[in-house]
Scaffold this motif. Structure first.
Motif, short mmCIF file in Angstrom:
data_model
loop_
_atom_site.label_atom_id
_atom_site.label_comp_id
_atom_site.label_asym_id
_atom_site.label_seq_id
_atom_site.Cartn_x
_atom_site.Cartn_y
_atom_site.Cartn_z
N LEU A 41 0.83 -1.20 0.00
CA LEU A 41 0.00 0.00 0.00
C LEU A 41 0.87 1.26 0.00
CD1 LEU A 41 -2.95 1.00 0.17
CD2 LEU A 41 -2.65 1.07 2.65
N ILE A 42 1.88 1.27 0.86
CA ILE A 42 2.78 2.42 0.93
C ILE A 42 3.53 2.61 -0.38
CG2 ILE A 42 4.90 3.27 2.03
CD1 ILE A 42 3.81 2.00 4.65
N LYS A 43 4.00 1.51 -0.97
CA LYS A 43 4.71 1.61 -2.25
C LYS A 43 3.80 2.15 -3.34
CE LYS A 43 8.21 -1.96 -1.51
NZ LYS A 43 8.68 -3.30 -1.91
N SER A 44 2.55 1.69 -3.35
CA SER A 44 1.59 2.15 -4.37
C SER A 44 1.31 3.64 -4.23
CB SER A 44 0.27 1.38 -4.25
OG SER A 44 0.48 0.02 -4.49
N ILE A 45 1.03 4.09 -3.00
CA ILE A 45 0.75 5.50 -2.77
C ILE A 45 1.98 6.34 -3.12
CG2 ILE A 45 0.31 7.24 -1.00
CD1 ILE A 45 -1.48 5.22 0.38
N ASN A 46 3.15 5.87 -2.72
CA ASN A 46 4.39 6.59 -3.03
C ASN A 46 4.58 6.72 -4.54
OD1 ASN A 46 6.92 7.86 -2.28
ND2 ASN A 46 7.86 6.03 -3.16
N TYR A 47 4.32 5.65 -5.27
CA TYR A 47 4.47 5.68 -6.72
C TYR A 47 3.50 6.69 -7.34
CZ TYR A 47 4.20 4.41 -11.61
OH TYR A 47 4.19 4.47 -12.98
N ILE A 48 2.22 6.61 -6.96
CA ILE A 48 1.20 7.50 -7.53
C ILE A 48 1.51 8.95 -7.20
CG2 ILE A 48 -1.24 8.17 -7.37
CD1 ILE A 48 -1.81 5.13 -6.88
N PHE A 49 1.81 9.24 -5.93
CA PHE A 49 2.07 10.62 -5.53
C PHE A 49 3.38 11.13 -6.12
CE2 PHE A 49 -0.73 10.64 -1.44
CZ PHE A 49 -1.87 10.55 -2.24
N SER A 50 4.36 10.28 -6.29
CA SER A 50 5.62 10.70 -6.91
C SER A 50 5.40 11.09 -8.37
CB SER A 50 6.67 9.58 -6.83
OG SER A 50 7.03 9.37 -5.49
N GLU A 51 4.55 10.35 -9.05
CA GLU A 51 4.23 10.70 -10.44
C GLU A 51 3.52 12.06 -10.49
OE1 GLU A 51 4.97 9.01 -13.39
OE2 GLU A 51 6.26 7.85 -12.06
N PHE A 52 2.59 12.27 -9.59
CA PHE A 52 1.91 13.57 -9.55
C PHE A 52 2.91 14.68 -9.19
CE2 PHE A 52 -2.18 11.43 -9.61
CZ PHE A 52 -2.95 12.33 -10.33
N ASP A 53 3.82 14.40 -8.28
CA ASP A 53 4.84 15.40 -7.91
C ASP A 53 5.63 15.84 -9.14
OD1 ASP A 53 4.18 15.44 -5.22
OD2 ASP A 53 5.80 14.09 -4.61
N GLU A 54 6.03 14.88 -9.97
CA GLU A 54 6.81 15.22 -11.16
C GLU A 54 6.01 16.10 -12.11
OE1 GLU A 54 8.89 12.09 -13.22
OE2 GLU A 54 9.33 11.06 -11.33
N VAL A 55 4.74 15.75 -12.32
CA VAL A 55 3.89 16.53 -13.22
C VAL A 55 3.69 17.94 -12.66
CG1 VAL A 55 1.56 16.75 -14.19
CG2 VAL A 55 2.70 14.53 -14.18
N ILE A 56 3.40 18.03 -11.37
CA ILE A 56 3.17 19.33 -10.74
C ILE A 56 4.42 20.20 -10.83
CG2 ILE A 56 2.75 20.46 -8.50
CD1 ILE A 56 0.24 19.21 -9.72
N MET A 57 5.58 19.65 -10.47
CA MET A 57 6.82 20.44 -10.49
C MET A 57 7.23 20.83 -11.91
SD MET A 57 8.95 18.67 -7.43
CE MET A 57 10.17 19.94 -7.27
N SER A 58 7.09 19.91 -12.86
CA SER A 58 7.50 20.22 -14.24
C SER A 58 6.56 21.24 -14.88
CB SER A 58 7.58 18.95 -15.09
OG SER A 58 6.28 18.39 -15.26
N SER A 59 5.35 21.37 -14.34
CA SER A 59 4.38 22.34 -14.86
C SER A 59 4.48 23.69 -14.19
CB SER A 59 2.95 21.80 -14.68
OG SER A 59 2.80 20.56 -15.33
N GLY A 60 5.37 23.80 -13.19
CA GLY A 60 5.52 25.06 -12.47
C GLY A 60 4.39 25.32 -11.49
N LEU A 61 3.71 24.26 -11.10
CA LEU A 61 2.61 24.40 -10.15
C LEU A 61 3.13 24.17 -8.74
CD1 LEU A 61 -0.07 22.44 -12.20
CD2 LEU A 61 0.29 24.91 -12.10
N PHE A 62 2.24 24.28 -7.79
CA PHE A 62 2.62 24.18 -6.38
C PHE A 62 1.82 23.09 -5.69
CE2 PHE A 62 1.84 25.60 -1.97
CZ PHE A 62 3.13 25.50 -1.50
#
Length: 126
Positions: free
Chosen positions: A94-115
């Motif tokens: 469960l932790i690995k899955s959440i980490n993977y999903i949120f890490s992917e969102f982190d990359e999209v958010i940061m590369s888009s200049g969002l917060f």
């Protein structure tokens, strides 16, 4: 000289009592300053968690923050069937899955200049 000994003793006692009071005041002032510093650090951490770094620094410095955007959009992601999923797989999976999903969102958010504002359990807010 012996006649003035009680007066000298009394004067010494008064000086000691007064100096004790001044020392106590000094310690209280120092303690209040330490608490103030801790509160300032805490405020900066909270601002840093809630706002982009440049905005948080301006607010902490007492500077005016000009709004560059005319509108704001908030993304709130909540994982569907999280409770059911948490009962079906191991805690580590469960932790690995959440980490993977949120890490992917982190990359999209940061590369888009969002917060990214926060993650709370299975919720992601950006």
């Amino acid at each position: 000289l012996l006649d003035s000994l009680p007066w000298i003793t009394c004067a010494i006692c008064i000086v000691l009592v007064l100096s004790r009071g001044l020392e106590r005041e000094s310690r209280l002032t120092w303690l209040q300053m330490q608490l103030w510093d801790l509160e300032q650090i805490r405020m900066q951490q909270i601002l840093g968690d809630l706002l982009p770094g440049a905005v948080a620094r301006k607010i902490a410095a007492g500077q005016q923050v000009l709004c560059k955007q005319k509108r704001v959009v908030a993304l709130v992601l909540d994982l569907c069937n999280f409770t059911v999923l948490s009962q079906e797989i191991s805690p580590m999976e469960l932790i690995k899955s959440i980490n993977y999903i949120f890490s992917e969102f982190d990359e999209v958010i940061m590369s888009s200049g969002l917060f990214k504002m926060d993650t709370i359990g299975d919720a992601y807010v950006a």
